[in-house]
Design a protein around this motif. Structure first.
Motif, PDB file in Angstrom:
ATOM      1  N   GLU A  58       0.833  -1.208   0.000  1.00  0.00           N
ATOM      2  CA  GLU A  58       0.000   0.000   0.000  1.00  0.00           C
ATOM      3  C   GLU A  58       0.865   1.255   0.000  1.00  0.00           C
ATOM      4  N   ALA A  61       2.326   1.596  -3.468  1.00  0.00           N
ATOM      5  CA  ALA A  61       1.305   2.002  -4.442  1.00  0.00           C
ATOM      6  C   ALA A  61       1.028   3.506  -4.386  1.00  0.00           C
ATOM      7  N   ARG A  62       1.303   4.132  -3.260  1.00  0.00           N
ATOM      8  CA  ARG A  62       1.109   5.585  -3.149  1.00  0.00           C
ATOM      9  C   ARG A  62       2.281   6.364  -3.737  1.00  0.00           C
ATOM     10  N   ARG A  64       5.437   7.343  -6.580  1.00  0.00           N
ATOM     11  CA  ARG A  64       5.424   7.834  -7.956  1.00  0.00           C
ATOM     12  C   ARG A  64       5.553   6.722  -8.978  1.00  0.00           C
ATOM     13  N   GLU A  65       6.295   5.672  -8.638  1.00  0.00           N
ATOM     14  CA  GLU A  65       6.535   4.599  -9.594  1.00  0.00           C
ATOM     15  C   GLU A  65       5.691   3.380  -9.245  1.00  0.00           C
ATOM     16  N   ARG A  66       5.225   2.707 -10.282  1.00  0.00           N
ATOM     17  CA  ARG A  66       4.444   1.482 -10.097  1.00  0.00           C
ATOM     18  C   ARG A  66       5.370   0.400  -9.550  1.00  0.00           C
ATOM     19  N   PRO A  67       4.923  -0.346  -8.524  1.00  0.00           N
ATOM     20  CA  PRO A  67       5.759  -1.462  -8.066  1.00  0.00           C
ATOM     21  C   PRO A  67       5.774  -2.562  -9.115  1.00  0.00           C
ATOM     22  N   VAL A 121       0.006  -7.712  -7.603  1.00  0.00           N
ATOM     23  CA  VAL A 121       0.339  -6.826  -8.717  1.00  0.00           C
ATOM     24  C   VAL A 121       0.851  -7.738  -9.821  1.00  0.00           C
ATOM     25  N   ASP A 124       3.263  -6.820 -16.050  1.00  0.00           N
ATOM     26  CA  ASP A 124       2.634  -6.208 -17.218  1.00  0.00           C
ATOM     27  C   ASP A 124       3.403  -6.490 -18.507  1.00  0.00           C
ATOM     28  N   SER A 126       6.413  -5.458 -19.148  1.00  0.00           N
ATOM     29  CA  SER A 126       7.416  -4.421 -19.424  1.00  0.00           C
ATOM     30  C   SER A 126       8.756  -4.695 -18.753  1.00  0.00           C
ATOM     31  N   THR A 128       9.117  -4.224 -15.492  1.00  0.00           N
ATOM     32  CA  THR A 128       9.172  -3.379 -14.299  1.00  0.00           C
ATOM     33  C   THR A 128       9.375  -4.246 -13.060  1.00  0.00           C
ATOM     34  N   THR A 130      10.284  -3.997  -8.636  1.00  0.00           N
ATOM     35  CA  THR A 130      10.218  -3.095  -7.490  1.00  0.00           C
ATOM     36  C   THR A 130      11.625  -2.643  -7.119  1.00  0.00           C
TER      37      THR A 130
END
Length: 150
Positions: A58, A61-62, A64-67, A121, A124, A126, A128, A130
């Motif tokens: 949580e 998730a707040r 700037r970057e998506r985990p 999560v 996706d 890409s 990405t 954490t």
């Protein structure tokens, strides 16, 4: 997750497998919808107690970057954060387990309901992951939260 998104996620995940086609077949044949993938090639996984992992997610998730991708078992006893390869060799604190080179993890097919483990999560496609520093800060923030344990 769209079919295209799920396909990109599958392609990214199987890139970690020694035999990507065998991994795809395992997902299709396994009644639980899971396959084993080797950690340490494309990503490591930091595994924390679920009671800490969910609040840390949580916090992330707040940000700037998506985990990156995050796994949980259905009882939410454990949460696994996908981090860059080599992270487990450098960053293991108290109560944190690492899956790195030479270890295998159970990975559900993205975009399908599975048994035993699920994506909090989903990947996706890409690549990405954490950020380990952001994860460490999120874990500290989650531990220090005044409402933790209530």
């Amino acid at each position: 997750m769209t079919t295209t998104g799920a396909n990109a996620a599958v392609d990214w995940l199987v890139s970690a497998a020694p035999d990507p086609d065998a991994c795809r077949r395992a997902w299709e044949r396994n009644p639980l919808g899971v396959a084993l993938l080797e950690a340490g090639r494309c990503w490591d996984v930091l595994i924390v107690d679920g009671a800490l992992g969910r609040p840390a997610l949580e916090v992330l998730a707040r940000g700037r970057e998506r985990p990156g991708p995050v796994l949980s078992d259905f009882r939410e006893a454990r949460t696994g954060f996908f981090v860059p390869p080599g992270t487990t060799a450098r960053r293991l604190g108290t109560g944190i387990r690492g899956a790195g080179p030479g270890t295998w993890i159970v990975v559900p097919h993205p975009g399908r309901a599975t048994g035993g483990v699920r994506w909090l999560v989903p990947p996706d496609g890409s690549g990405t992951l954490t950020d380990p520093v952001a994860l460490e800060l999120a874990l500290h923030t989650a531990v220090a939260a005044p409402d933790r344990g209530r």
